[in-house]
Design an enzyme around this catalytic site. Sequence first.
Site, PDB file in Angstrom:
ATOM      1  N   HIS A  78      60.045 -43.911 -40.723  1.00 41.53           N
ATOM      2  CA  HIS A  78      59.852 -44.954 -39.659  1.00 41.53           C
ATOM      3  C   HIS A  78      59.812 -46.385 -40.468  1.00 41.53           C
ATOM      4  O   HIS A  78      59.496 -46.627 -41.510  1.00 41.53           O
ATOM      5  CB  HIS A  78      58.386 -44.991 -39.172  1.00 41.53           C
ATOM      6  CG  HIS A  78      57.966 -46.120 -38.287  1.00 41.53           C
ATOM      7  ND1 HIS A  78      58.222 -46.519 -36.975  1.00 41.53           N
ATOM      8  CD2 HIS A  78      57.011 -47.421 -38.737  1.00 41.53           C
ATOM      9  CE1 HIS A  78      57.648 -47.462 -36.642  1.00 41.53           C
ATOM     10  NE2 HIS A  78      57.096 -47.990 -37.652  1.00 41.53           N
ATOM     11  N   ASN A 120      63.450 -37.918 -37.590  1.00 43.45           N
ATOM     12  CA  ASN A 120      64.488 -38.627 -38.463  1.00 43.45           C
ATOM     13  C   ASN A 120      63.845 -39.366 -39.776  1.00 43.45           C
ATOM     14  O   ASN A 120      64.229 -40.368 -40.315  1.00 43.45           O
ATOM     15  CB  ASN A 120      65.043 -39.881 -37.371  1.00 43.45           C
ATOM     16  CG  ASN A 120      63.915 -40.789 -36.950  1.00 43.45           C
ATOM     17  OD1 ASN A 120      62.790 -40.522 -37.124  1.00 43.45           O
ATOM     18  ND2 ASN A 120      64.210 -41.672 -35.925  1.00 43.45           N
ATOM     19  N   TYR A 157      52.652 -45.177 -30.656  1.00 43.31           N
ATOM     20  CA  TYR A 157      53.880 -45.308 -30.089  1.00 43.31           C
ATOM     21  C   TYR A 157      53.946 -45.466 -28.584  1.00 43.31           C
ATOM     22  O   TYR A 157      54.668 -44.954 -27.813  1.00 43.31           O
ATOM     23  CB  TYR A 157      54.732 -43.841 -30.041  1.00 43.31           C
ATOM     24  CG  TYR A 157      55.486 -43.712 -31.486  1.00 43.31           C
ATOM     25  CD1 TYR A 157      56.372 -44.321 -31.833  1.00 43.31           C
ATOM     26  CD2 TYR A 157      54.823 -42.513 -32.495  1.00 43.31           C
ATOM     27  CE1 TYR A 157      56.999 -44.321 -33.259  1.00 43.31           C
ATOM     28  CE2 TYR A 157      55.489 -42.527 -33.791  1.00 43.31           C
ATOM     29  CZ  TYR A 157      56.652 -43.467 -34.099  1.00 43.31           C
ATOM     30  OH  TYR A 157      57.132 -43.263 -35.443  1.00 43.31           O
ATOM     31  N   LYS A 208      57.598 -39.545 -42.307  1.00 47.86           N
ATOM     32  CA  LYS A 208      57.433 -38.473 -41.143  1.00 47.86           C
ATOM     33  C   LYS A 208      57.191 -37.119 -41.370  1.00 47.86           C
ATOM     34  O   LYS A 208      57.629 -36.705 -42.590  1.00 47.86           O
ATOM     35  CB  LYS A 208      58.360 -38.720 -40.066  1.00 47.86           C
ATOM     36  CG  LYS A 208      58.420 -40.206 -39.461  1.00 47.86           C
ATOM     37  CD  LYS A 208      59.441 -40.257 -38.300  1.00 47.86           C
ATOM     38  CE  LYS A 208      59.238 -41.647 -37.796  1.00 47.86           C
ATOM     39  NZ  LYS A 208      60.592 -41.731 -36.468  1.00 47.86           N
ATOM     40  N   GLU A 213      50.921 -52.553 -37.450  1.00 50.30           N
ATOM     41  CA  GLU A 213      51.251 -51.135 -37.772  1.00 50.30           C
ATOM     42  C   GLU A 213      50.428 -50.980 -39.223  1.00 50.30           C
ATOM     43  O   GLU A 213      49.786 -49.828 -39.288  1.00 50.30           O
ATOM     44  CB  GLU A 213      52.672 -50.845 -37.860  1.00 50.30           C
ATOM     45  CG  GLU A 213      53.177 -50.621 -36.590  1.00 50.30           C
ATOM     46  CD  GLU A 213      54.733 -50.595 -36.491  1.00 50.30           C
ATOM     47  OE1 GLU A 213      55.301 -50.622 -35.461  1.00 50.30           O
ATOM     48  OE2 GLU A 213      55.196 -50.521 -37.568  1.00 50.30           O
TER      49      GLU A 213
HETATM   50  N1  UDP Z   1      63.034 -40.907 -30.542  1.00 57.87           N
HETATM   51  C1  UDP Z   1      63.282 -39.628 -30.138  1.00 57.87           C
HETATM   52  N2  UDP Z   1      64.425 -39.662 -29.068  1.00 57.87           N
HETATM   53  C2  UDP Z   1      65.176 -40.801 -28.528  1.00 57.87           C
HETATM   54  C3  UDP Z   1      64.777 -41.992 -29.406  1.00 57.87           C
HETATM   55  C4  UDP Z   1      63.694 -42.045 -30.483  1.00 57.87           C
HETATM   56  O1  UDP Z   1      62.715 -38.654 -30.401  1.00 57.87           O
HETATM   57  O2  UDP Z   1      65.957 -40.821 -28.085  1.00 57.87           O
HETATM   58  C5  UDP Z   1      61.748 -40.917 -31.676  1.00 57.87           C
HETATM   59  C6  UDP Z   1      62.377 -40.875 -33.011  1.00 57.87           C
HETATM   60  O3  UDP Z   1      61.666 -40.302 -33.974  1.00 57.87           O
HETATM   61  C7  UDP Z   1      62.382 -42.428 -33.325  1.00 57.87           C
HETATM   62  C8  UDP Z   1      61.040 -42.748 -32.450  1.00 57.87           C
HETATM   63  O4  UDP Z   1      60.933 -42.074 -31.351  1.00 57.87           O
HETATM   64  O5  UDP Z   1      62.134 -42.588 -34.728  1.00 57.87           O
HETATM   65  C9  UDP Z   1      60.899 -44.286 -32.088  1.00 57.87           C
HETATM   66  O6  UDP Z   1      62.175 -44.633 -31.200  1.00 57.87           O
HETATM   67  P1  UDP Z   1      62.676 -46.141 -31.650  1.00 57.87           P
HETATM   68  O7  UDP Z   1      63.695 -46.302 -30.569  1.00 57.87           O
HETATM   69  O8  UDP Z   1      61.559 -47.214 -31.863  1.00 57.87           O
HETATM   70  O9  UDP Z   1      63.685 -45.802 -32.938  1.00 57.87           O
HETATM   71  P2  UDP Z   1      63.238 -46.455 -34.667  1.00 57.87           P
HETATM   72  O10 UDP Z   1      62.437 -47.672 -34.573  1.00 57.87           O
HETATM   73  O11 UDP Z   1      62.409 -45.346 -35.048  1.00 57.87           O
HETATM   74  O12 UDP Z   1      64.479 -46.395 -35.236  1.00 57.87           O
HETATM   75 MG    MG Z   2      61.040 -48.550 -33.341  1.00 60.30          MG
END
Ligand code: UDP
Ligand code: MG
Length: 139
Positions: free
Chosen positions: A117, A114, A51, A11, A128
Site C-alpha cells: 500500500h 498487490n 478502506y 500486505k 493513515e
Molecule cells: N483492489 C481490488 N480490486 C480493484 C481495485 C483495488 O482488489 O479492482 C484492492 C487492491 O488491493 C488495492 C486496494 O483495493 O491496492 C485499494 O484500491 P486503490 O484503488 O486505492 O489502489 P491503490 O491506491 O492501492 O493503488
Molecule cells: Mg488507494
Amino acid sequence: MTTNRTFTMLKPDAVEKGHIGAILDKISASGFKIVALKLTQMTTADAKEFYAIHSERPFYGELVEYMTRGPIVAAVLEKDNAVEDFRTLIGATNPADAAEGTIRKLYAASIGENAVHGSDSDENAAIESAFHFAGREMF
Ligand code: UDP
Ligand code: MG
C-alpha cells in the site's frame, strides 16, 4: 501542506511469501528513511475503517478479508516528495500494468493481492500513519 512523509503497508501476501526484507531493502535503497515500523495484524473493523472510501466498491468484502488474513508490516517513510515518489516506486494498482522494477511488478500477484500500500496524498498519509502508530512510535 507537504510533509515529505508517506505511509505504507506490506500486505499479507508479501509477508506470507517472505518478502519483508527484500521490499524494505528496496524502499531504503530508493532513498526513503523509515521513521516508524511494525509487524501487526488488522482486525475486520480496522480494515473496514482503513478502506472505508472503497465501501461501495464490489471488491470491498474481498479486500477486507485479504487485509485481515495475516500480519502486515506498517511503516512511515520520509523523503522529499514522499507520497508521489513512493507511488512511483510501488507501481500501478494492477501489477500487470506496473512498470518494470516497481515493487508491485516484482512482488504482486494480482490487482487484489498487490503486495504493498502507498498513501495517495499528504492528507491521507497523515491520517493513515496516525491510524497505525502512536506519536511516540514515529521518529
Ligand atoms: N483492489 C481490488 N480490486 C480493484 C481495485 C483495488 O482488489 O479492482 C484492492 C487492491 O488491493 C488495492 C486496494 O483495493 O491496492 C485499494 O484500491 P486503490 O484503488 O486505492 O489502489 P491503490 O491506491 O492501492 O493503488
Ligand atoms: Mg488507494
